[in-house]
Write a protein that holds these residues in place. Structure first.
Motif, PDB file in Angstrom:
ATOM      1  N   VAL A 191       0.716  -1.306  -0.055  1.00 58.19           N
ATOM      2  CA  VAL A 191      -0.126   0.066   0.127  1.00 58.19           C
ATOM      3  C   VAL A 191       0.780   1.193  -0.158  1.00 58.19           C
ATOM      4  O   VAL A 191       0.334   2.317  -0.674  1.00 58.19           O
ATOM      5  N   LYS A 192       2.015   1.070   0.780  1.00 57.91           N
ATOM      6  CA  LYS A 192       2.679   2.426   0.654  1.00 57.91           C
ATOM      7  C   LYS A 192       3.584   2.733  -0.672  1.00 57.91           C
ATOM      8  O   LYS A 192       3.984   3.762  -0.831  1.00 57.91           O
ATOM      9  N   ALA A 193       3.619   1.765  -1.254  1.00 58.21           N
ATOM     10  CA  ALA A 193       4.193   1.841  -2.649  1.00 58.21           C
ATOM     11  C   ALA A 193       3.569   2.620  -3.489  1.00 58.21           C
ATOM     12  O   ALA A 193       3.897   3.347  -4.690  1.00 58.21           O
ATOM     13  N   SER A 194       2.103   3.014  -3.295  1.00 67.29           N
ATOM     14  CA  SER A 194       1.254   3.896  -4.019  1.00 67.29           C
ATOM     15  C   SER A 194       1.437   5.315  -3.735  1.00 67.29           C
ATOM     16  O   SER A 194       0.593   6.159  -4.188  1.00 67.29           O
ATOM     17  N   GLU A 195       2.468   5.697  -3.056  1.00 65.89           N
ATOM     18  CA  GLU A 195       2.641   6.862  -2.298  1.00 65.89           C
ATOM     19  C   GLU A 195       2.702   7.854  -3.636  1.00 65.89           C
ATOM     20  O   GLU A 195       2.147   9.075  -3.552  1.00 65.89           O
ATOM     21  N   PRO A 196       3.252   7.651  -4.727  1.00 68.43           N
ATOM     22  CA  PRO A 196       3.273   8.526  -5.772  1.00 68.43           C
ATOM     23  C   PRO A 196       1.793   9.127  -6.259  1.00 68.43           C
ATOM     24  O   PRO A 196       1.518  10.132  -6.734  1.00 68.43           O
ATOM     25  N   ALA A 197       0.952   8.086  -5.918  1.00 70.87           N
ATOM     26  CA  ALA A 197      -0.487   8.748  -6.460  1.00 70.87           C
ATOM     27  C   ALA A 197      -0.880   9.853  -5.599  1.00 70.87           C
ATOM     28  O   ALA A 197      -1.641  10.925  -6.131  1.00 70.87           O
ATOM     29  N   PHE A 198      -0.868   9.829  -4.273  1.00 69.09           N
ATOM     30  CA  PHE A 198      -0.908  10.748  -3.212  1.00 69.09           C
ATOM     31  C   PHE A 198      -0.006  12.007  -3.412  1.00 69.09           C
ATOM     32  O   PHE A 198      -0.693  13.061  -3.566  1.00 69.09           O
ATOM     33  N   ALA A 214       1.692  11.687 -18.952  1.00 71.84           N
ATOM     34  CA  ALA A 214       2.296  10.182 -18.985  1.00 71.84           C
ATOM     35  C   ALA A 214       2.196   9.925 -17.303  1.00 71.84           C
ATOM     36  O   ALA A 214       1.972   8.618 -17.256  1.00 71.84           O
ATOM     37  N   LYS A 215       2.584  10.636 -16.602  1.00 69.73           N
ATOM     38  CA  LYS A 215       2.342  10.121 -15.169  1.00 69.73           C
ATOM     39  C   LYS A 215       1.169   9.927 -14.705  1.00 69.73           C
ATOM     40  O   LYS A 215       1.021   8.997 -13.880  1.00 69.73           O
ATOM     41  N   TRP A 216       0.140  10.793 -14.929  1.00 67.31           N
ATOM     42  CA  TRP A 216      -1.447  10.585 -14.924  1.00 67.31           C
ATOM     43  C   TRP A 216      -1.726   8.914 -15.040  1.00 67.31           C
ATOM     44  O   TRP A 216      -2.217   8.391 -14.577  1.00 67.31           O
ATOM     45  N   LEU A 217      -1.178   8.902 -16.380  1.00 69.43           N
ATOM     46  CA  LEU A 217      -1.716   7.556 -17.124  1.00 69.43           C
ATOM     47  C   LEU A 217      -0.984   6.419 -16.363  1.00 69.43           C
ATOM     48  O   LEU A 217      -1.674   5.242 -16.472  1.00 69.43           O
ATOM     49  N   CYS A 218      -0.055   6.590 -15.462  1.00 75.64           N
ATOM     50  CA  CYS A 218       0.544   5.676 -14.700  1.00 75.64           C
ATOM     51  C   CYS A 218       0.031   5.031 -13.504  1.00 75.64           C
ATOM     52  O   CYS A 218      -0.052   3.972 -13.025  1.00 75.64           O
ATOM     53  N   LEU A 219      -0.909   6.080 -13.015  1.00 78.99           N
ATOM     54  CA  LEU A 219      -1.488   5.923 -11.656  1.00 78.99           C
ATOM     55  C   LEU A 219      -2.658   5.049 -11.553  1.00 78.99           C
ATOM     56  O   LEU A 219      -2.620   4.181 -10.668  1.00 78.99           O
ATOM     57  N   GLY A 340      21.768   9.293  -9.899  1.00 78.59           N
ATOM     58  CA  GLY A 340      20.517  10.135 -10.635  1.00 78.59           C
ATOM     59  C   GLY A 340      19.294   9.613 -10.371  1.00 78.59           C
ATOM     60  O   GLY A 340      18.872   8.667  -9.687  1.00 78.59           O
ATOM     61  N   ALA A 341      18.242  10.383 -11.009  1.00 81.12           N
ATOM     62  CA  ALA A 341      16.713   9.956 -10.822  1.00 81.12           C
ATOM     63  C   ALA A 341      16.529   8.618 -11.078  1.00 81.12           C
ATOM     64  O   ALA A 341      15.704   8.074 -10.355  1.00 81.12           O
ATOM     65  N   VAL A 342      16.804   8.092 -12.207  1.00 81.52           N
ATOM     66  CA  VAL A 342      16.450   6.973 -12.661  1.00 81.52           C
ATOM     67  C   VAL A 342      16.942   5.738 -11.649  1.00 81.52           C
ATOM     68  O   VAL A 342      16.226   4.842 -11.344  1.00 81.52           O
ATOM     69  N   THR A 343      18.206   5.866 -11.394  1.00 84.03           N
ATOM     70  CA  THR A 343      18.808   4.948 -10.304  1.00 84.03           C
ATOM     71  C   THR A 343      18.252   5.139  -8.961  1.00 84.03           C
ATOM     72  O   THR A 343      17.906   4.170  -8.456  1.00 84.03           O
ATOM     73  N   LEU A 383       7.608   2.329 -10.423  1.00 86.40           N
ATOM     74  CA  LEU A 383       8.840   2.364 -11.341  1.00 86.40           C
ATOM     75  C   LEU A 383       8.618   3.182 -12.634  1.00 86.40           C
ATOM     76  O   LEU A 383       9.382   4.096 -12.854  1.00 86.40           O
ATOM     77  N   LEU A 384       7.605   2.661 -13.243  1.00 92.22           N
ATOM     78  CA  LEU A 384       6.988   3.250 -14.771  1.00 92.22           C
ATOM     79  C   LEU A 384       6.742   5.018 -14.349  1.00 92.22           C
ATOM     80  O   LEU A 384       7.379   5.615 -15.265  1.00 92.22           O
ATOM     81  N   TYR A 385       6.194   5.111 -13.157  1.00 94.04           N
ATOM     82  CA  TYR A 385       5.690   6.498 -12.897  1.00 94.04           C
ATOM     83  C   TYR A 385       7.074   7.373 -12.578  1.00 94.04           C
ATOM     84  O   TYR A 385       7.202   8.469 -13.129  1.00 94.04           O
ATOM     85  N   SER A 386       7.926   6.830 -12.079  1.00 95.75           N
ATOM     86  CA  SER A 386       9.235   7.707 -11.667  1.00 95.75           C
ATOM     87  C   SER A 386      10.039   7.957 -12.941  1.00 95.75           C
ATOM     88  O   SER A 386      10.644   8.912 -13.063  1.00 95.75           O
ATOM     89  N   VAL A 387      10.122   6.856 -13.837  1.00 89.19           N
ATOM     90  CA  VAL A 387      11.081   7.309 -15.074  1.00 89.19           C
ATOM     91  C   VAL A 387      10.234   7.567 -16.420  1.00 89.19           C
ATOM     92  O   VAL A 387      11.046   7.818 -17.442  1.00 89.19           O
TER      93      VAL A 387
END
Length: 395
Positions: A191-198, A214-219, A340-343, A383-387
Motif C-alpha cells: 500500500v505504501k508503494a502507492s505514495e506517488p498517487a497521493f 504520462a505520469k497521470w496515465l501510470c497511476l 541520478g533520478a532513474v537510479t 517504477l514506470l511513474y518515476s521514469v
C-alpha cells in the motif's frame, strides 16, 4: 593480493562510518600520505639512490618517479593525464548495502516489537515515538562525540520553519508503524508503494505543481495493483489499509514541504550537512509525537512499562528498530545524493521488493499468488511513474 583486499575493506569501512555520521576514513589516509612525503623531502635518506653508472639520483627525480607510481596505482594524478575512474565505487556500494540491510532489519525488528507489545491491541504509537527517541539520542550523540559530526548553526526561526516537515515525518512514521501492527508487513509495504498517487494529487491541486499526462496515465496501474494485492487481505486488514494511506498522505505533504523549506536562503549552509538535517528533523518529530502518545495511549503507559520489564523482546527490538530506522534513512539519503533520478527509482523499487519478500519469508507471512501479482503490478507501475517523463523526453 592481501594488500588489495585490505584496501578494499578499508574503503568499505570508511564509507560505512561516513553513512552513520562519522568523519575520518579517506581524509586520514590522505593526511598520512602527505605527511610522509613531506618528511621524505625534508629528511632525505642517508643512503642515496644511484643509477647503473654509480651516479647519485637527485631527490626530485625520485619524487617524480614516486608520483608516477602513485598515479599508476590509482593515487594522485598529474595535471597532464587525469586519473582514470575506478571501475567500482566502493563507497556507493556500501551505502546501498547499508540502506537495504537497515531497511530489511528495521521492518523485522519493528514487527517483532509490535507483536511482543500486544499486536493489534498493543502500543503502536508508543513504539513509534520511542523509535524516534532512539534516533534523536543517536543524532545528539554524534554532535557531542569528538570528531563525529559538526554541529549545525541554525536559528530559532529555522526550527520553526522545520516544524511542518517534522510533524509530517512523525505522522508518516507513526501511521506506518500502526499499519504494520494491524496487518502483514508485506501488505503495508504494498500500500505504501502507492505514495506517488497521493503525491501527484497534492502537487497538482494543493501546491500548484502540475504533473505530466504520462505520469497521470501510470497511476491507474499503481492503484490497480494495490487493489489486486488487497483482495486476499481485506477481511482483516482494513485498518492497515487506512493507516498506510494516511502514512502516504503525510509522506506526500512532507516531500512538498521539504522542497519549500530547502528554498530558504542560507538554510543549507547553516545546517551543514544532510545528516544534520535528518537529525534535527528526528529530534523535532520525537518531541511532537509525545503529546500524541499522551492522548492516544497515555492512560496505558504504566501497562506498557510493566510489559517491557517482563518481556525483553519489547525493549530489545524497540532499541534495535530505532537504530536501524535512523541508520537506513541516513544511508538512503547519502545513496540518493550520489545517484541520478532513474537510479533512485530503480533502487527504491528493488528495495521494496526485497523487503516484501524477505520479511514475509522470515515472519511467515502470506505470499499468495494473487497478492504477489498485485504487488508486481503496483510496484512496476511506481517504477514506470518515476521514469516515464525521461522515457517520453528521449522519444
Amino acid at each position: 593480493m592481501k594488500i588489495s583486499t585490505s584496501l578494499a575493506v578499508l574503503s568499505v569501512v570508511a564509507a560505512s562510518s561516513s553513512a552513520f555520521g562519522l568523519n575520518g576514513g579517506a581524509k586520514n589516509l590522505a593526511r598520512t600520505t602527505t605527511r610522509a612525503v613531506g618528511a621524505f623531502q625534508k629528511n632525505p635518506a642517508m643512503v642515496q639512490p644511484v643509477d647503473i653508472q654509480g651516479n647519485r639520483i637527485s631527490s626530485s627525480v625520485v619524487l617524480n618517479d614516486v608520483s608516477d607510481a602513485i598515479a599508476v596505482r590509482g593515487g594522485a594524478s598529474s595535471a597532464a593525464e587525469p586519473a582514470k575512474k575506478a571501475p567500482l565505487d566502493l563507497g556507493l556500494i556500501a551505502y546501498f548495502a547499508l540502506w537495504y540491510l537497515g531497511n530489511y532489519y528495521y521492518n523485522i525488528t519493528n514487527k517483532l516489537a509490535l507483536n511482543a507489545a500486544g499486536g493489534k491491541v498493543g502500543f503502536p504509537m508508543t513504539l513509534s515515538s520511542l523509535q524516534l527517541g532512539v534516533g534523536a539520542i543517536y543524532g545528539i550523540f554524534l554532535w557531542l562525540a569528538p570528531d563525529a559530526r559538526t554541529k549545525p548553526t541554525i536559528t530559532a526561526k529555522d526550527l520553526l520553519k522545520m516544524i511542518p516537515v517534522a510533524f509530517c515525518f512523525m505522522g508518516a512514521h507513526s501511521a506506518s508503524v500502526f499499519a504494520m501492527g494491524m496487518g502483514a508487513v508485506s501488505f503495508a509495504q504494498i500500500v505504501k508503494a502507492s505514495e506517488p498517487a497521493f503525491s501527484a494529487v497534492l502537487s497538482q491541486f494543493v501546491y500548484g505543481k502540475p504533473i505530466s499526462k504520462a505520469k497521470w496515465l501510470c497511476l491507474p496501474i499503481v492503484i490497480g495493483g494495490v487493489i489486486l494485492a488487497s483482495v486476499k487481505e481485506l477481511d482483516f486488514a482494513w485498518s492497515a489499509l487506512i493507516a498506510a494511506c494516511i502514512a502516504n498522505c503525510f509522506a506526500a505533504v512532507k516531500g512538498n514541504e521539504n522542497k519549500k523549506l530547502m528554498e530558504t536562503a542560507g538554510l543549507k549552509d547553516r545546517m551543514g550537512s544532510v545528516g544534520n538535517q535528518f537529525a534535527i528533523t528526528t529530534v523535532l518529530a520525537f518531541l511532537l509525537s509525545i503529546p500524541v502518545v499522551a492522548i492516544r495511549e497515555g492512560s496505558r503507559f504504566g501497562e506498557f512499562c510493566e510489559m517491557a520489564k517482563t518481556t525483553p523482546a519489547i525493549w530489545k527490538n524497540l532499541v534495535a528498530s530505532g537504530l536501524w530506522f535512523y541508520g537506513y534513512n541516513e544511508c538512503a539519503t547519502l545513496t540518493l545524493k550520489k545517484t541520478g533520478a532513474v537510479t533512485q527509482s530503480v533502487a527504491n523499487t528493488a528495495k521494496r521488493v526485497i523487503v516484501i519478500v524477505g520479511v514475509a519469508l522470515v515472519l511467515g507471512e502470506s505470499l499468495d499468488p494473487i497478492k504477489m501479482l498485485g504487488c508486481s503490478i503496483g510496484i512496476g507501475g511506481v517504477l514506470l511513474y518515476s521514469v516515464i517523463d525521461s522515457i517520453v523526453a528521449k522519444k
